[in-house]
Design a protein around this motif. Structure first.
Motif, mmCIF file in Angstrom:
data_model
loop_
_atom_site.group_PDB
_atom_site.id
_atom_site.type_symbol
_atom_site.label_atom_id
_atom_site.label_comp_id
_atom_site.label_asym_id
_atom_site.label_seq_id
_atom_site.Cartn_x
_atom_site.Cartn_y
_atom_site.Cartn_z
ATOM 1 N N GLY A 80 3.503 1.925 15.892
ATOM 2 C CA GLY A 80 4.226 0.667 16.045
ATOM 3 C C GLY A 80 3.299 -0.497 16.352
ATOM 4 O O GLY A 80 3.466 -1.602 15.824
ATOM 5 N N TYR A 81 2.310 -0.248 17.191
ATOM 6 C CA TYR A 81 1.328 -1.293 17.489
ATOM 7 C C TYR A 81 0.520 -1.665 16.245
ATOM 8 O O TYR A 81 0.276 -2.848 15.974
ATOM 9 C CB TYR A 81 0.375 -0.829 18.590
ATOM 10 N N ILE A 82 0.097 -0.662 15.489
ATOM 11 C CA ILE A 82 -0.707 -0.927 14.297
ATOM 12 C C ILE A 82 0.080 -1.758 13.287
ATOM 13 O O ILE A 82 -0.472 -2.642 12.616
ATOM 14 C CB ILE A 82 -1.183 0.394 13.656
ATOM 15 N N GLU A 83 1.375 -1.500 13.178
ATOM 16 C CA GLU A 83 2.209 -2.276 12.256
ATOM 17 C C GLU A 83 2.188 -3.763 12.601
ATOM 18 O O GLU A 83 2.289 -4.616 11.718
ATOM 19 C CB GLU A 83 3.647 -1.742 12.286
ATOM 20 N N TYR A 84 2.049 -4.064 13.873
ATOM 21 C CA TYR A 84 1.991 -5.479 14.266
ATOM 22 C C TYR A 84 0.570 -6.022 14.248
ATOM 23 O O TYR A 84 0.352 -7.211 14.001
ATOM 24 C CB TYR A 84 2.633 -5.683 15.641
ATOM 25 N N ILE A 85 -0.409 -5.176 14.482
ATOM 26 C CA ILE A 85 -1.799 -5.633 14.429
ATOM 27 C C ILE A 85 -2.154 -6.095 13.018
ATOM 28 O O ILE A 85 -2.872 -7.086 12.832
ATOM 29 C CB ILE A 85 -2.745 -4.522 14.926
ATOM 30 N N TYR A 86 -1.637 -5.398 12.009
ATOM 31 C CA TYR A 86 -1.873 -5.850 10.637
ATOM 32 C C TYR A 86 -1.223 -7.207 10.384
ATOM 33 O O TYR A 86 -1.736 -8.013 9.602
ATOM 34 C CB TYR A 86 -1.376 -4.815 9.628
ATOM 35 N N SER A 87 -0.110 -7.465 11.048
ATOM 36 C CA SER A 87 0.504 -8.783 10.924
ATOM 37 C C SER A 87 -0.433 -9.852 11.477
ATOM 38 O O SER A 87 -0.556 -10.944 10.912
ATOM 39 C CB SER A 87 1.849 -8.814 11.666
ATOM 40 N N PHE A 88 -1.114 -9.538 12.600
ATOM 41 C CA PHE A 88 -2.127 -10.459 13.135
ATOM 42 C C PHE A 88 -3.173 -10.772 12.073
ATOM 43 O O PHE A 88 -3.505 -11.929 11.808
ATOM 44 C CB PHE A 88 -2.880 -9.825 14.316
ATOM 45 N N GLN A 89 -3.721 -9.706 11.505
ATOM 46 C CA GLN A 89 -4.801 -9.870 10.534
ATOM 47 C C GLN A 89 -4.370 -10.718 9.348
ATOM 48 O O GLN A 89 -5.094 -11.616 8.912
ATOM 49 C CB GLN A 89 -5.272 -8.500 10.035
ATOM 50 N N LEU A 90 -3.201 -10.426 8.837
ATOM 51 C CA LEU A 90 -2.750 -11.118 7.635
ATOM 52 C C LEU A 90 -2.493 -12.598 7.889
ATOM 53 O O LEU A 90 -2.892 -13.454 7.095
ATOM 54 C CB LEU A 90 -1.491 -10.434 7.086
ATOM 55 N N ARG A 99 -3.767 -14.434 10.215
ATOM 56 C CA ARG A 99 -5.022 -15.111 10.548
ATOM 57 C C ARG A 99 -5.887 -15.329 9.311
ATOM 58 O O ARG A 99 -6.434 -16.410 9.111
ATOM 59 C CB ARG A 99 -5.797 -14.304 11.589
ATOM 60 N N ARG A 100 -6.010 -14.288 8.502
ATOM 61 C CA ARG A 100 -6.909 -14.384 7.352
ATOM 62 C C ARG A 100 -6.269 -15.073 6.153
ATOM 63 O O ARG A 100 -6.917 -15.850 5.449
ATOM 64 C CB ARG A 100 -7.375 -12.987 6.935
ATOM 65 N N GLU A 101 -4.987 -14.764 5.910
ATOM 66 C CA GLU A 101 -4.348 -15.239 4.684
ATOM 67 C C GLU A 101 -3.308 -16.322 4.931
ATOM 68 O O GLU A 101 -2.670 -16.800 3.996
ATOM 69 C CB GLU A 101 -3.727 -14.043 3.950
ATOM 70 N N LYS A 102 -3.122 -16.685 6.210
ATOM 71 C CA LYS A 102 -2.183 -17.746 6.607
ATOM 72 C C LYS A 102 -0.750 -17.427 6.193
ATOM 73 O O LYS A 102 0.065 -18.314 5.955
ATOM 74 C CB LYS A 102 -2.606 -19.100 5.994
ATOM 75 N N SER A 103 -0.452 -16.132 6.123
ATOM 76 C CA SER A 103 0.882 -15.698 5.717
ATOM 77 C C SER A 103 1.147 -14.330 6.328
ATOM 78 O O SER A 103 0.340 -13.412 6.168
ATOM 79 C CB SER A 103 0.972 -15.626 4.186
ATOM 80 N N ALA A 104 2.264 -14.196 7.036
ATOM 81 C CA ALA A 104 2.586 -12.945 7.725
ATOM 82 C C ALA A 104 3.369 -12.011 6.806
ATOM 83 O O ALA A 104 4.039 -12.458 5.873
ATOM 84 C CB ALA A 104 3.394 -13.226 8.988
ATOM 85 N N GLY A 161 -0.413 -12.174 2.170
ATOM 86 C CA GLY A 161 0.478 -11.956 3.302
ATOM 87 C C GLY A 161 1.046 -10.548 3.360
ATOM 88 O O GLY A 161 1.804 -10.224 4.279
ATOM 89 N N ALA A 162 0.674 -9.720 2.392
ATOM 90 C CA ALA A 162 1.093 -8.316 2.385
ATOM 91 C C ALA A 162 -0.156 -7.446 2.283
ATOM 92 O O ALA A 162 -1.253 -7.943 2.035
ATOM 93 C CB ALA A 162 2.041 -8.040 1.228
ATOM 94 N N SER A 163 0.016 -6.141 2.456
ATOM 95 C CA SER A 163 -1.167 -5.286 2.531
ATOM 96 C C SER A 163 -0.818 -3.841 2.212
ATOM 97 O O SER A 163 0.182 -3.312 2.706
ATOM 98 C CB SER A 163 -1.762 -5.374 3.945
ATOM 99 N N TYR A 164 -1.660 -3.216 1.397
ATOM 100 C CA TYR A 164 -1.496 -1.786 1.144
ATOM 101 C C TYR A 164 -1.687 -0.985 2.430
ATOM 102 O O TYR A 164 -0.968 -0.016 2.686
ATOM 103 C CB TYR A 164 -2.508 -1.313 0.101
ATOM 104 N N LYS A 165 -2.674 -1.372 3.235
ATOM 105 C CA LYS A 165 -2.910 -0.657 4.488
ATOM 106 C C LYS A 165 -1.669 -0.695 5.371
ATOM 107 O O LYS A 165 -1.267 0.323 5.948
ATOM 108 C CB LYS A 165 -4.098 -1.273 5.232
#
Length: 265
Positions: A43-53, A55-60, A191-195
């Protein structure tokens, strides 16, 4: 079977289910603890990827209403578990879960901050002829949170869910199903990710295996008592797989954004 699906209502889980399941006196304590830690970790990882996206891509990867719903849900859950901890004289699981939910709240606050200050035009621009102001974005976010706090508590009573355990599985169902539709609507992998999609799939499978956290805590969530739990689990896993399919149908995102920031695979 039809009677079980449409006419049978099991009892309910209890406070004692938690205090026994998460006690060293439980012969399955190590298993319960391990599965619970894995469930919270995913559950935490699912939200950490939201942070990354964001921050990096300006889209959650999640729509704003998911952030506001999760904030309402997790803040209420933190209160409920804190009160349960007080009732049980500080039972460790309730205390730890309350703290874990506060941490989730901080994750959600960060994402909502980004919604307001980074994504507001993308999120609400279609509702305005002029650029969306920060004030308007704050107003909409706070309004959604107020609505969801009411909804969470109303249905907690309706569902006879004293410790939010039924609501918790719904949050996992939601994160399995909703993101793919959001990505599809935006028509871009930005704003999306395979990971992230893979982590969501793993988290969904973990939530509905025969040895999931819920059934290890209470027999209320067993297949014999609650077949709908597992049927919606199959549906959720299917939609979690669909998230990956949705991404595959889109054009591959660039390896770097225009400002040189590396995108998230």
């Amino acid at each position: 079977m039809l009677e079980k699906l449409f006419s049978f209502y099991p009892g309910n889980y209890s406070l004692e289910d938690f205090t026994y399941a998460f006690s060293p006196d439980n012969p399955q304590f190590d298993l319960v603890l391990g599965i619970a830690l894995l469930t919270f970790f995913l559950g935490y990882i699912e939200y950490i990827y939201s942070f990354q996206l964001v921050r990096r891509e300006k889209s959650a990867p999640y729509p704003v209403w998911m952030h506001t719903f999760y904030f309402a849900h997790d803040s209420m859950g933190a209160i409920v578990f804190a009160l349960a901890s007080k009732t049980t004289g500080g039972f460790w699981f309730f205390t730890a879960a309350a703290v874990a939910l506060v941490i989730w709240n901080l994750f959600e606050v960060y994402n909502l901050y980004k919604c307001i200050y980074v994504e507001r035009q993308e999120i609400w621009g279609h509702l305005h002829d002029e650029p969306v102001s920060v004030k308007e974005a704050w107003f909409r976010v706070i309004g959604q949170i107020i609505i969801f706090i009411g909804v969470v508590n109303l249905f907690r009573v309706f569902m006879n869910d004293p410790y939010m355990f039924k609501w918790f599985i719904f949050t996992n169902i939601l994160i399995a199903i909703a993101p793919g539709f959001y990505w599809e609507k935006r028509k871009t992998q930005i704003g999306a990710s395979y990971k992230l999609a893979i982590v969501i799939l793993l988290g969904t499978i973990n939530s509905f295996t025969p040895l999931n956290m819920w059934v290890l805590v209470s027999d209320y969530f067993s297949f014999s008592n609650n077949p709908w739990f597992y049927l919606i689990g199959i549906v959720s896993i299917g939609f979690a797989i669909r998230n990956i399919v949705v991404l595959k149908k889109m054009s591959q995102k660039p390896s770097h954004m225009e400002d040189g920031t590396k995108t998230v695979w």
